[in-house]
Design a protein around this motif. Structure first.
Motif, mmCIF file in Angstrom:
data_model
loop_
_atom_site.group_PDB
_atom_site.id
_atom_site.type_symbol
_atom_site.label_atom_id
_atom_site.label_comp_id
_atom_site.label_asym_id
_atom_site.label_seq_id
_atom_site.Cartn_x
_atom_site.Cartn_y
_atom_site.Cartn_z
ATOM 1 N N LEU A 4 0.773 -1.233 0.054
ATOM 2 C CA LEU A 4 -0.062 -0.074 -0.109
ATOM 3 C C LEU A 4 0.903 1.199 -0.058
ATOM 4 O O LEU A 4 0.230 2.327 -0.205
ATOM 5 N N VAL A 72 -0.646 8.020 1.216
ATOM 6 C CA VAL A 72 -0.838 6.751 1.489
ATOM 7 C C VAL A 72 0.404 6.466 2.438
ATOM 8 O O VAL A 72 1.272 7.352 2.988
ATOM 9 N N TRP A 82 2.412 9.033 6.657
ATOM 10 C CA TRP A 82 1.539 9.350 5.834
ATOM 11 C C TRP A 82 2.119 10.292 4.753
ATOM 12 O O TRP A 82 2.759 11.393 5.091
ATOM 13 N N HIS A 85 0.287 11.472 -2.001
ATOM 14 C CA HIS A 85 0.337 10.570 -3.283
ATOM 15 C C HIS A 85 0.458 11.813 -4.448
ATOM 16 O O HIS A 85 -0.482 12.628 -4.607
ATOM 17 N N ARG A 124 -2.829 3.446 -3.500
ATOM 18 C CA ARG A 124 -3.472 4.696 -3.337
ATOM 19 C C ARG A 124 -4.070 5.097 -2.119
ATOM 20 O O ARG A 124 -3.953 3.960 -1.281
ATOM 21 N N PRO A 125 -4.415 6.141 -1.722
ATOM 22 C CA PRO A 125 -4.969 6.635 -0.280
ATOM 23 C C PRO A 125 -6.032 5.458 -0.217
ATOM 24 O O PRO A 125 -6.857 4.814 -1.092
#
Length: 510
Positions: A4, A72, A82, A85, A124-125
């Motif tokens: 992720l 992400v 965090w 992106h 992706r988020p």
């Protein structure tokens, strides 16, 4: 989880980031194929919204306000961050679909159940929204629609996600705003105490327990009879004797004795065995199912609460108890005296309006739910005492401190094992949320109803969500498909229980 994160050139381009606190990191790393740590929220409309307008609302009120919805998770050594992106596009997070004919609630439940079993795309988020058309709910005069909002629990807890969704709504009546969502359980003084501080309070105040037990000794024959009855309650074998003894002894002390209740809670967290084996227990699998019942008259539930001198939440939990008792009987299971449900509670103040800070500010408590109690008032009294004992204890704070410590100091595999030990003491999760008392709109379209489920973990089989909105109560059931294959049966049983309570059929003078 590594899949992720941003990798390669994108990771090199993302130079900045925000440290993910342990309380959020814990939820991020608990994702497993058999239990995704996703919160799933459903909003339904009696007409099809302007999807372009709704997308603008999401862009402005969600992705545009909270960077975590554009970010992400990225691992750097032992720490997680965090990282925004670089290729974020809200269009990548929104899909559109149509229910197959006839588009009724059963079709919607099957569609949402299928979605809940699949992870979000990697890289992706960690959120998605699905616009679902061709929904023909009961009482709809034309085609309606649903909105399915999925988000990984590490991004936001259920309390603040509910706040966030409601912040996208316009109120028809300003007086209809909901009370602050969730419940802040700050201990005396308003500051979250550490385990050591709790221990100090317990050491100083243990005299309260001794005094209570001295009083119990004066009525020893009655106390002994109660202890024997509690220990031999249905469904409790030898492994359950220690916790039953502690429960019975604690009941001789005032329900508001913080120290006694904290000792009781810690003993249960450490020594309570797995939930007793019944038809709803077993190994959790990836496939989940959902169902819901709506249209339960909130005014009638309030009448019941007044008739029994209690709260709406307690009445709803009592209905759940009666329904689960009925469900066990319908499956031919042996009776149980009680079960545990995990209940999320906020450990930080929750105000009105949009949340100022996302992430996770909740803890989980084990709510003892009595089963097999036929008399409604006795059942309500037992549930009330169970809730009061949690309220007057440091259980939420001890659990929260343990969760944060585990996330920060323990390897992921060990953390999962520790979480499972606690999670498997309960059959599932229970949430109860008071929503707006009047109709709200999203992007100008009236909301017909809304609901959400927090994730199950370990081998839990059942998630129960109670949500009040615009004078009605909706009860949503999420289940492990292999353990409870028909969640609609459970939902229907809950709906039918209210007729057994005083006040339900009283003259409607309110």
């Amino acid at each position: 989880m590594d899949g992720l994160a941003i990798e390669g050139a994108d990771a090199m381009a993302a130079k900045n980031g925000v440290r993910i606190p342990p309380r959020d990191q814990l939820w991020l790393l608990l994702d497993r194929p058999d239990n995704l740590m996703y919160i799933n929220s459903v909003v339904w409309f009696a007409e099809v919204p302007d999807w372009d307008a709704l997308t603008r609302v999401l862009d402005e009120n969600v992705a545009g306000v909270y960077p975590v919805f554009r970010s992400v998770p990225q691992r750097r050594g032992r720490r997680w961050y965090w990282v925004e992106h670089p290729g974020f596009d809200i269009g990548h997070h929104i899909t559109r679909s149509r229910l197959p004919e006839p588009g009724d609630q059963e079709s919607a439940e099957a569609h949402i159940s299928a979605r809940m079993s699949f992870p979000l795309p990697g890289g992706r988020p960690l959120w998605s929204v699905e616009y679902i058309e061709n929904f023909h709910g009961e009482g709809f005069g034309e085609e309606g629609a649903l909105l399915l909002f999925r988000v990984q629990h590490g991004v936001v807890d259920g309390v603040r996600l509910t706040q966030l969704i409601l912040s996208m709504c316009e109120l028809d009546d300003e007086d209809g705003a909901p009370p602050a969502v969730g419940r802040s359980l700050g201990p005396p003084g308003g500051i979250l105490q550490t385990v050591s501080e709790v221990g100090g309070v317990m050491a100083r105040d243990s005299f309260g327990i001794a005094r209570g037990l001295t009083g119990a000794a004066m009525t020893f024959p009655l106390s002994l009879a109660k202890l024997v009855r509690d220990v031999t309650a249905p469904g409790f074998g030898l492994t359950r004797v220690p916790t039953r003894v502690v429960e019975s002894l604690a009941s001789t002390v005032s329900p508001t004795n913080t120290v006694a209740n904290t000792y009781r809670s810690i003993f249960r967290l450490l020594w309570e065995p797995r939930t007793a084996s019944r038809s709803w227990t077993g190994r959790a699998r990836a496939e989940k199912k959902v169902s819901w019942v709506t249209g339960i008259d909130l005014a009638a539930v309030k009448r019941v609460a007044r008739a029994h001198d209690t709260t709406v939440t307690t009445v709803m939990i009592a209905a759940v108890s009666r329904a689960l008792t009925e469900y066990l009987r319908s499956q031919g299971d042996k009776p149980l005296a009680d079960i545990n449900l995990m209940v999320p509670m906020s450990v930080a103040p929750v105000g009105d309006g949009p949340p100022t800070d996302l992430g996770n500010h909740i803890t989980l408590i084990l709510l003892r739910l009595p089963l097999g109690v036929d008399d409604p008032q006795t059942l309500i009294d037992e549930i009330t005492e169970s809730m009061v004992r949690v309220q007057y204890s440091f259980e939420p704070h001890v659990t929260y401190a343990a969760m944060v410590t585990a996330a920060a100091a323990v390897p992921v595999g060990v953390t999962n094992a520790l979480v499972d030990v606690v999670a498997n003491k309960a059959i599932g999760q229970l949430t109860s949320v008071p929503g707006p008392t009047s109709m709200v709109r999203i992007a100008g379209t009236p909301v017909a109803g809304l609901l959400g489920w927090v994730p199950m973990t370990g081998d839990q089989s059942l998630g129960i969500c109670i949500y009040s909105y615009n004078g009605q109560v909706t009860v949503g059931i999420a289940t492990d498909a292999g353990l409870v294959p028909e969640p609609g049966v459970v939902a229907g049983m809950i709906e039918r229980q209210f007729t057994h309570f005083a006040g339900w059929d009283a003259d409607r003078d309110d």
